[in-house]
Design an enzyme around this catalytic site. Structure first.
Site, mmCIF file in Angstrom:
data_model
loop_
_atom_site.group_PDB
_atom_site.id
_atom_site.type_symbol
_atom_site.label_atom_id
_atom_site.label_comp_id
_atom_site.label_asym_id
_atom_site.label_seq_id
_atom_site.Cartn_x
_atom_site.Cartn_y
_atom_site.Cartn_z
ATOM 1 C CG PHE A 1 10.576 24.288 58.256
ATOM 2 C CD1 PHE A 1 10.432 22.976 58.707
ATOM 3 C CD2 PHE A 1 10.474 24.523 56.887
ATOM 4 C CE1 PHE A 1 10.198 21.928 57.812
ATOM 5 C CE2 PHE A 1 10.235 23.491 55.995
ATOM 6 C CZ PHE A 1 10.102 22.193 56.465
ATOM 7 C CE LYS B 1 13.171 35.412 59.638
ATOM 8 N NZ LYS B 1 12.199 34.252 59.652
ATOM 9 C CD GLU C 1 8.195 32.577 59.136
ATOM 10 O OE1 GLU C 1 9.423 32.312 59.252
ATOM 11 O OE2 GLU C 1 7.691 32.989 58.063
ATOM 12 C CB SER D 1 13.570 27.559 49.510
ATOM 13 O OG SER D 1 13.163 28.910 49.610
ATOM 14 C CB CYS E 1 19.087 20.940 52.643
ATOM 15 S SG CYS E 1 20.554 20.730 53.639
ATOM 16 C CD GLU F 1 14.343 21.585 48.343
ATOM 17 O OE1 GLU F 1 14.127 22.799 48.157
ATOM 18 O OE2 GLU F 1 15.163 21.161 49.175
HETATM 19 P P1 NAD Z 1 12.393 29.255 53.193
HETATM 20 O O1 NAD Z 1 13.314 29.701 52.121
HETATM 21 O O2 NAD Z 1 10.930 29.321 52.943
HETATM 22 O O3 NAD Z 1 12.654 30.120 54.542
HETATM 23 C C1 NAD Z 1 13.942 30.323 55.048
HETATM 24 C C2 NAD Z 1 13.971 31.642 55.800
HETATM 25 O O4 NAD Z 1 13.657 32.711 54.898
HETATM 26 C C3 NAD Z 1 12.956 31.711 56.940
HETATM 27 O O5 NAD Z 1 13.556 32.347 58.043
HETATM 28 C C4 NAD Z 1 11.821 32.540 56.352
HETATM 29 O O6 NAD Z 1 11.143 33.314 57.339
HETATM 30 C C5 NAD Z 1 12.527 33.453 55.360
HETATM 31 N N1 NAD Z 1 11.690 33.759 54.197
HETATM 32 C C6 NAD Z 1 10.722 32.980 53.643
HETATM 33 N N2 NAD Z 1 10.173 33.603 52.592
HETATM 34 C C7 NAD Z 1 10.792 34.802 52.460
HETATM 35 C C8 NAD Z 1 10.666 35.892 51.533
HETATM 36 N N3 NAD Z 1 9.784 35.869 50.540
HETATM 37 N N4 NAD Z 1 11.490 36.944 51.690
HETATM 38 C C9 NAD Z 1 12.376 36.987 52.689
HETATM 39 N N5 NAD Z 1 12.536 35.988 53.591
HETATM 40 C C10 NAD Z 1 11.765 34.904 53.480
HETATM 41 O O7 NAD Z 1 12.845 27.768 53.606
HETATM 42 P P2 NAD Z 1 12.126 26.777 54.611
HETATM 43 O O8 NAD Z 1 10.883 26.261 53.978
HETATM 44 O O9 NAD Z 1 12.058 27.360 55.964
HETATM 45 O O10 NAD Z 1 13.229 25.610 54.658
HETATM 46 C C11 NAD Z 1 13.322 24.585 53.726
HETATM 47 C C12 NAD Z 1 14.282 24.931 52.599
HETATM 48 O O11 NAD Z 1 15.573 25.188 53.121
HETATM 49 C C13 NAD Z 1 14.458 23.776 51.626
HETATM 50 O O12 NAD Z 1 14.509 24.305 50.329
HETATM 51 C C14 NAD Z 1 15.803 23.183 52.007
HETATM 52 O O13 NAD Z 1 16.477 22.485 50.984
HETATM 53 C C15 NAD Z 1 16.548 24.412 52.417
HETATM 54 N N6 NAD Z 1 17.675 24.094 53.287
HETATM 55 C C16 NAD Z 1 18.925 24.179 52.754
HETATM 56 C C17 NAD Z 1 20.008 23.841 53.539
HETATM 57 C C18 NAD Z 1 21.405 23.909 52.988
HETATM 58 O O14 NAD Z 1 22.316 23.776 53.782
HETATM 59 N N7 NAD Z 1 21.613 24.104 51.717
HETATM 60 C C19 NAD Z 1 19.831 23.429 54.867
HETATM 61 C C20 NAD Z 1 18.536 23.386 55.378
HETATM 62 C C21 NAD Z 1 17.461 23.725 54.567
#
Ligand code: NAD
Length: 495
Positions: A149, A173, A176, A226, A281, A380
């Site tokens: 997000f 994808k 959401e 994450s 991140c 985090e």
């Molecule tokens: P998230 O992991 O909750 O979600 C990321 C994606 O995975 C979304 O599209 C979500 O719909 C999907 N998702 C969520 N739960 C899932 C599950 N149980 N099974 C399958 N798919 C699932 O992350 P977020 O909260 O949207 O974003 C923040 C996180 O992203 C932070 O941890 C941040 O550090 C990380 N991030 C990392 C980078 C990087 O380059 N390393 C860049 C941006 C964000």
């Protein structure tokens, strides 16, 4: 209420699941739209469409792909403000931050405009008598991109311009929580001349992600999110025979040595700690001070925190907006309570700051005297909470970072070149700043952390992106000289 639909084969569709999720404006707290959430059947429809489009797109001339990327680039420039406004209204970050986000995505599109050069192979003549060796790179097929997000426009742009320019077709994808700008990009790509079906947007949650990970016609998966989900994506995707890029979460430290320029370090700590409400991140989450650096630095940090304008992202002069959802805001606030209970010194408390009355706001929070066993250090938080850990020596500070399971970004602030060089050599982190708090590589390098911040085989965009989105074919050919073999070629010989 607005309904945000999938984009499959060049047009919108509500899909078949009947399931929907809420989309909020975090600055007001009001729900502004509903987004459709894909079923496994919707995943199949998107992948089928992308697979059909791949048959032609993989053979499209490089000049055509470049022209489409150039046209897309120009449309993104033209609609930069529209994208930024839509982004701010769903994510909450300030309009300046949103414009910066679109700009960083744009740089990857511009890199992809160069695809004819980037896809050149190698050639070695006469590796043996009459034998040459050369390499070409072929697209992989249907690529799935699953994005977080916090950068809903830029992170997808780290992926699809590169994948498409390499000759793949794409199913995105997006998160959401803030899905709209992906659809704006889809319309711009269509306007730029991209054939329908090459780029598709499928909204959804775990069901959509699992459908993509298990689908036999998805060849590659790019993920950013994450750490627990990145690990899951890497394990599930590779088990299902896909190549996987999976960038995870972070806990970024910034070391401040006593000889540092303290104004520069304080500016950096505040902008990298509280920018985008800490939902980056690459945000700085821990300031590690060495010797008496804390006593010099902290008054300057407090001064800057007190001057920060926390306001709706669209408001003139806003420097920090709300968090993305109420649930996330409350989770971040619970870490402040945990930090206080565990004995850290709460210097600024975001829960009691003067804030806009509506929306998911939380003020900037500063803890001093944080210990490494406290949850504000180990987890985090992904919010505007900055922790100061005081250390006696530089070695202790470096060891602390190297012992942390995450390894996304880090920085050192010093005026001593030797100290900076020691950091550069010894630190076990993928992206390192020297007097630069957020060392995000430009599009012609690749982005990617180490350890629990990055799973899978490659970093993202740049040269590693090209390698990830293509597979190499090596050709070895033998063509003995026909004249030496006395072969009559049957056409006039000149000279
Ligand atoms: P998230 O992991 O909750 O979600 C990321 C994606 O995975 C979304 O599209 C979500 O719909 C999907 N998702 C969520 N739960 C899932 C599950 N149980 N099974 C399958 N798919 C699932 O992350 P977020 O909260 O949207 O974003 C923040 C996180 O992203 C932070 O941890 C941040 O550090 C990380 N991030 C990392 C980078 C990087 O380059 N390393 C860049 C941006 C964000």
């Amino acid at each position: 209420m607005e309904l945000i639909e999938h984009w499959i084969g060049g047009s919108s569709t509500a899909g078949t699941s009947g399931r929907r999720g809420p989309v909020y404006n975090p600055a007001t707290g009001a729900q502004t739209a509903e987004v459709v959430l894909a079923s496994t059947e919707d995943v199949s429809s998107a992948v089928r469409t992308a697979k059909a489009a791949f048959a032609e797109w993989k053979d499209s001339p490089l000049t055509r792909r470049q022209n489409i990327m150039f046209a897309f680039r120009n449309l993104v420039v033209e609609h930069k403000l529209d994208l930024a406004r839509a982004l701010t209204s769903e994510h909450g970050k300030t309009l300046d931050d949103s414009l910066g986000e679109v700009q960083r995505g744009l740089e990857v599109i511009e890199f992809a405009c160069n695809i004819a050069h980037l896809l050149k192979g190698d050639y070695s003549e006469q590796v043996s008598q009459g034998v040459d060796t050369y390499t070409v790179r072929h697209p992989r097929g249907v690529v799935a991109g699953i994005t977080p997000f916090n950068f809903p426009t830029m992170v997808p742009m780290w992926m699809y311009p590169m994948a498409i320019a390499c000759g793949n077709t794409f199913v995105l994808k997006p998160s959401e929580k803030d899905p709209s700008t992906s659809l704006m990009a889809a319309e711009m790509l269509q306007q730029a001349g991209l054939p329908d079906g090459v780029f598709n947007v499928l909204h959804g949650d775990k069901e959509a992600v699992d459908g993509l990970l298990e689908h036999p016609d998805v060849a590659a998966v790019s993920f950013v999110g994450s750490t627990p989900i990145a690990r899951y994506i890497n394990e599930t995707g590779t088990r299902n025979g896909k190549v996987v890029q999976a960038l995870g979460g972070a806990k970024n430290h910034m070391i401040v040595l006593p000889d540092a320029d303290m104004d520069l370090a304080a500016d950096a700590a505040v902008s990298a700690g509280y920018g985008s409400a800490g939902e980056r991140c690459m945000a700085i989450s821990v300031v590690v001070t060495v010797g008496d650096a804390a006593d010099q630095l902290l008054p300057k940090v407090q001064e800057r925190i007190d001057a920060l304008k926390v306001a709706p992202g669209e408001e003139e002069g806003a420097e920090m907006g709300p968090l993305v959802t109420e649930i996330h805001r409350d989770k971040v606030a619970s870490y402040i309570a945990a930090g206080e209970e565990s004995g850290a010194t709460l210097v600024r408390d975001g829960r009691t700051a003067t804030l806009p009355s509506d929306g998911f706001f939380l003020g900037p929070t500063l803890f001093d005297n944080v210990e490494r066993n406290m949850s504000i250090y180990t987890d985090e938080i992904f919010g505007p909470v900055l922790s100061v850990v005081r250390t006696g020596t530089y070695e202790e500070a470096i060891d602390m970072i190297n012992e942390n399971p995450y390894g996304n970004g880090t920085a050192v602030f010093t005026n001593d070149g030797g100290a900076a060089r020691k950091f550069q050599q010894e630190i076990e982190v993928g992206m390192v700043g020297i007097n630069v708090p957020i060392p995000v590589p430009l599009a012609f390098y690749s982005f990617g952390g180490w350890k629990d911040s990055n799973f899978g085989s490659h970093g993202i965009y740049g040269p590693e992106g090209i390698h990830f989105y293509t597979r190499q074919k090596v050709l070895i050919s033998r063509w003995p000289d026909p004249i030496h073999r006395g072969v009559d070629l049957g056409f006039p010989q000149h000279g």
